[in-house]
Design a protein around this motif. Structure first.
Motif, mmCIF file in Angstrom:
data_model
loop_
_atom_site.group_PDB
_atom_site.id
_atom_site.type_symbol
_atom_site.label_atom_id
_atom_site.label_comp_id
_atom_site.label_asym_id
_atom_site.label_seq_id
_atom_site.Cartn_x
_atom_site.Cartn_y
_atom_site.Cartn_z
ATOM 1 N N MET A 176 7.695 -6.510 -8.436
ATOM 2 C CA MET A 176 6.691 -7.622 -8.457
ATOM 3 C C MET A 176 7.301 -8.496 -7.432
ATOM 4 S SD MET A 176 7.351 -8.101 -11.472
ATOM 5 C CE MET A 176 7.937 -6.342 -12.789
ATOM 6 N N SER A 177 6.184 -8.202 -5.960
ATOM 7 C CA SER A 177 6.091 -8.769 -5.499
ATOM 8 C C SER A 177 4.846 -8.033 -5.327
ATOM 9 C CB SER A 177 6.641 -8.070 -3.793
ATOM 10 O OG SER A 177 6.332 -7.418 -3.286
ATOM 11 N N ASP A 178 3.701 -8.503 -3.881
ATOM 12 C CA ASP A 178 2.194 -8.371 -3.692
ATOM 13 C C ASP A 178 2.011 -7.419 -3.473
ATOM 14 O OD1 ASP A 178 3.433 -8.771 -1.528
ATOM 15 O OD2 ASP A 178 2.012 -9.990 -0.477
ATOM 16 N N ARG A 179 3.301 -6.427 -2.898
ATOM 17 C CA ARG A 179 3.170 -5.045 -2.767
ATOM 18 C C ARG A 179 2.985 -4.154 -3.970
ATOM 19 N NH1 ARG A 179 7.981 -3.939 1.354
ATOM 20 N NH2 ARG A 179 7.705 -2.605 0.771
ATOM 21 N N GLY A 180 3.653 -4.664 -5.560
ATOM 22 C CA GLY A 180 2.967 -4.041 -6.120
ATOM 23 C C GLY A 180 2.404 -3.239 -6.769
ATOM 24 N N ILE A 181 1.141 -3.606 -6.071
ATOM 25 C CA ILE A 181 -0.111 -3.296 -6.769
ATOM 26 C C ILE A 181 -0.952 -2.646 -5.215
ATOM 27 C CG2 ILE A 181 -2.253 -2.694 -7.831
ATOM 28 C CD1 ILE A 181 -1.095 -5.184 -9.576
ATOM 29 N N PRO A 182 -0.503 -1.338 -5.443
ATOM 30 C CA PRO A 182 -2.224 -1.281 -3.728
ATOM 31 C C PRO A 182 -2.997 -0.748 -4.077
ATOM 32 C CG PRO A 182 0.325 0.636 -4.050
ATOM 33 C CD PRO A 182 0.098 -0.500 -5.271
ATOM 34 N N ALA A 183 -3.909 -1.437 -3.541
ATOM 35 C CA ALA A 183 -5.028 -1.152 -3.898
ATOM 36 C C ALA A 183 -5.982 0.056 -3.270
ATOM 37 C CB ALA A 183 -6.265 -1.961 -3.029
ATOM 38 N N SER A 184 -5.162 1.146 -3.107
ATOM 39 C CA SER A 184 -5.950 2.256 -3.022
ATOM 40 C C SER A 184 -4.395 3.046 -2.030
ATOM 41 C CB SER A 184 -6.577 2.955 -2.094
ATOM 42 O OG SER A 184 -6.614 2.805 -0.592
ATOM 43 N N TYR A 185 -4.777 3.976 -2.470
ATOM 44 C CA TYR A 185 -3.264 5.605 -1.786
ATOM 45 C C TYR A 185 -3.929 5.448 -0.483
ATOM 46 C CZ TYR A 185 -2.688 7.462 -6.585
ATOM 47 O OH TYR A 185 -2.260 7.508 -7.771
ATOM 48 N N GLY A 217 -4.146 0.471 6.833
ATOM 49 C CA GLY A 217 -3.756 -0.820 7.051
ATOM 50 C C GLY A 217 -3.331 -0.597 5.415
ATOM 51 N N ILE A 218 -2.348 -1.990 5.647
ATOM 52 C CA ILE A 218 -1.734 -2.523 4.536
ATOM 53 C C ILE A 218 -3.397 -3.450 2.879
ATOM 54 C CG2 ILE A 218 0.116 -3.400 2.822
ATOM 55 C CD1 ILE A 218 1.274 -0.899 3.957
ATOM 56 N N LYS A 219 -3.004 -2.740 2.026
ATOM 57 C CA LYS A 219 -4.158 -3.955 1.301
ATOM 58 C C LYS A 219 -3.585 -3.380 0.102
ATOM 59 C CE LYS A 219 -8.450 -4.118 0.222
ATOM 60 N NZ LYS A 219 -10.118 -4.070 0.247
ATOM 61 N N ASN A 220 -2.994 -5.468 -1.492
ATOM 62 C CA ASN A 220 -2.780 -4.882 -1.549
ATOM 63 C C ASN A 220 -3.808 -5.735 -2.743
ATOM 64 O OD1 ASN A 220 0.342 -3.159 -1.461
ATOM 65 N ND2 ASN A 220 0.547 -5.607 -0.526
#
Length: 475
Positions: A176-185, A217-220
């Motif tokens: 449920m955090s901002d990590r819950g929907i990765p922008a891409s694999y 890089g992490i992107k959500n």
């Protein structure tokens, strides 16, 4: 209240804990209910995967740049080794036609075609999971799939299960955090998640956690950004991965491990085989191993990705499993799912075929395409005619287990400290995103379940519960 039974009407005494040899396992094959639930789950749907149905994949290469030979004799992990690999990314809950940009855990399954046979590492984009006992897994997945009466997804079912099984709270907080929907694999980390073992040339065992850190890089995505993307493109992650590789922008992940000496599992102060818990990076720092790069798209998606069959039972000398109860069950469940989903001899398909020679007596059944040769009189084992035989020099070192078999519940009922640590690491913006995402997801759930969730959030942190309440009131 009715008494739970097996499908044959036998009363079930404990449906929350698998039968293990001692509190920390390993599991016993005699636990019929565990095997029945897992085997039945693998046969619930045809023909797509029961979980991780929607996925994307690519081929690449694992490159080992550091010397970790003091931990493992596995040839695939020796410095300078380069190994062809396949990876399949996926969402967990959705069907094959689900949208890529949904809030969900992402699967991170890897197959390494080593000189000593295939090594499969089946993990996620999170270092933990919702559960630590596999007997709960089929029920958990039922809450993520469709209500069999309405044929609709039910957030109420999800929250009912999560709040009744508070060991899920750590993973729920991540989801449920901002990590819950990765922008891409390409823009997410990967983890082996389970605890595995490494064995060196001295036959010494080390417990290990596998980590893969994205160089992109992490992107959500926010809920709003994801909704907009889904309205335009349900295959956003597939398109991103395919196009990036086609144009030569090859994604790379750094390969790292955490190591724990075998004996330390008894004195470390926590259960290192509990899949709902992370290992402290302060106590067990990340060790560099190498990297992998994805540089080739499949030529036929069905043949090379849909028919790809992963299983944590595929290990090589120098790499082993652990008493992690979820891992122990997956060793059975994954190949059983492949036998049903793909076919008896799924390992003969090109994408699953090892690069080394196969010597086996398992030749009967459908889909035997002639890869497994049978010489005259050499169709059983042991035999007197020079057929392939065991080699006990490859036995792993002894592993000490406790001697009482029972349905053990976990002594550790601390469901809150690690979610609290995670919550305290979040900045104000990340916390607000967490509150809003939970409010969006739990809105409309009945008050009993809602209040139970708020009670758990309060135990994590009063600020956690307060933030969710305020977000709900604002709806």
């Amino acid at each position: 209240m009715a008494t739970l039974t097996t499908t044959s009407g036998n009363i079930i005494a404990d449906n929350q804990n698998s039968t293990s040899a001692g509190k920390n396992g390993p599991l016993l094959l005699q636990d019929y209910q565990l095997l029945e639930k897992l085997a039945h789950q693998n046969r619930e749907r045809i023909p797509e995967r029961t979980v991780h149905a929607k996925g994307s994949g690519a081929f690449g290469e694992l490159v080992i740049t550091e010397d970790i030979s003091k931990y493992t004799k596995a040839s695939v992990l020796q410095k300078g080794e380069k190994t062809k690999m396949l990876i399949r990314f996926s969402t967990v809950a959705g069907e094959a036609g689900a949208a890529d940009a949904e809030r969900d855990v992402r699967g991170f399954a890897m197959k390494f075609y080593t000189k000593e046979g295939n090594w499969d590492l089946v993990g996620n984009n999170t270092p933990i999971f919702f559960l630590r006992d596999p007997i709960k897994f089929p029920d958990f997945i039922h809450t993520q799939k469709r209500d069999p009466r309405t044929h609709l997804r039910s957030n109420e079912a999800a929250w009912d299960f999560w709040t009744l099984c508070p060991e899920t709270l750590h993973q729920v907080t991540i989801l449920m955090s901002d990590r819950g929907i990765p922008a891409s694999y390409r823009n997410m980390h990967g983890f082996g998640s389970h605890t595995y073992s490494l064995i060196n040339v001295k036959n010494e065992r080390f417990w290990v956690k596998f980590h893969f850190k994205t160089r992109q890089g992490i992107k959500n995505l926010t809920n709003e950004e994801a909704a907009k993307i889904i309205g335009q493109n349900r295959e956003s992650n597939q398109e991103d991965l395919y196009n990036s590789i086609e144009k030569g922008d090859f994604p790379i992940w750094d390969f790292k491990i955490q190591i724990m000496p075998e004996a330390e599992a008894k004195t470390c102060g926590f259960n290192p085989f509990d899949l709902t818990k992370v290992w402290s990076h302060k106590d067990y720092p990340l060790i560099d191993v190498g990297y992998f790069i994805l540089n080739k798209n499949p030529e036929n998606y069905f043949n090379e990705i849909e028919q790809a069959a992963f299983s944590p039972s595929n290990i090589v000398p120098g790499i082993g499993v652990s008493p992690d109860k979820m891992l122990q069950a997956r060793i059975f469940s994954y190949p059983d799912a492949q036998r049903y989903r793909v076919g008896t001899h799924y390992a003969q398909l090109e994408v699953n075929r090892p690069i080394n020679k196969v010597e086996t007596y398992t030749v009967g059944g459908t889909m035997n395409n002639g890869m497994y040769k049978v010489e005259s009189k050499k169709y059983y084992e042991p035999n007197s005619f020079g057929g392939p035989a065991e080699d006990r020099s490859y036995l792993e070192p002894d592993i000490e287990i406790e001697g009482v078999a029972q349905k053990f519940s976990y002594d550790d009922t601390d469901y809150y400290s690690q979610p609290r640590d995670l919550f305290n690491l979040m900045n104000d913006s990340q916390k607000q995103a967490l509150f809003n995402n939970i409010a969006d997801h739990i809105h409309g759930v009945n008050n009993e379940i809602l209040n139970r969730a708020l009670m758990h959030f309060e135990k994590i942190s009063p600020d956690y519960a307060k933030g969710v309440r305020e977000a709900l009131n604002a709806k």
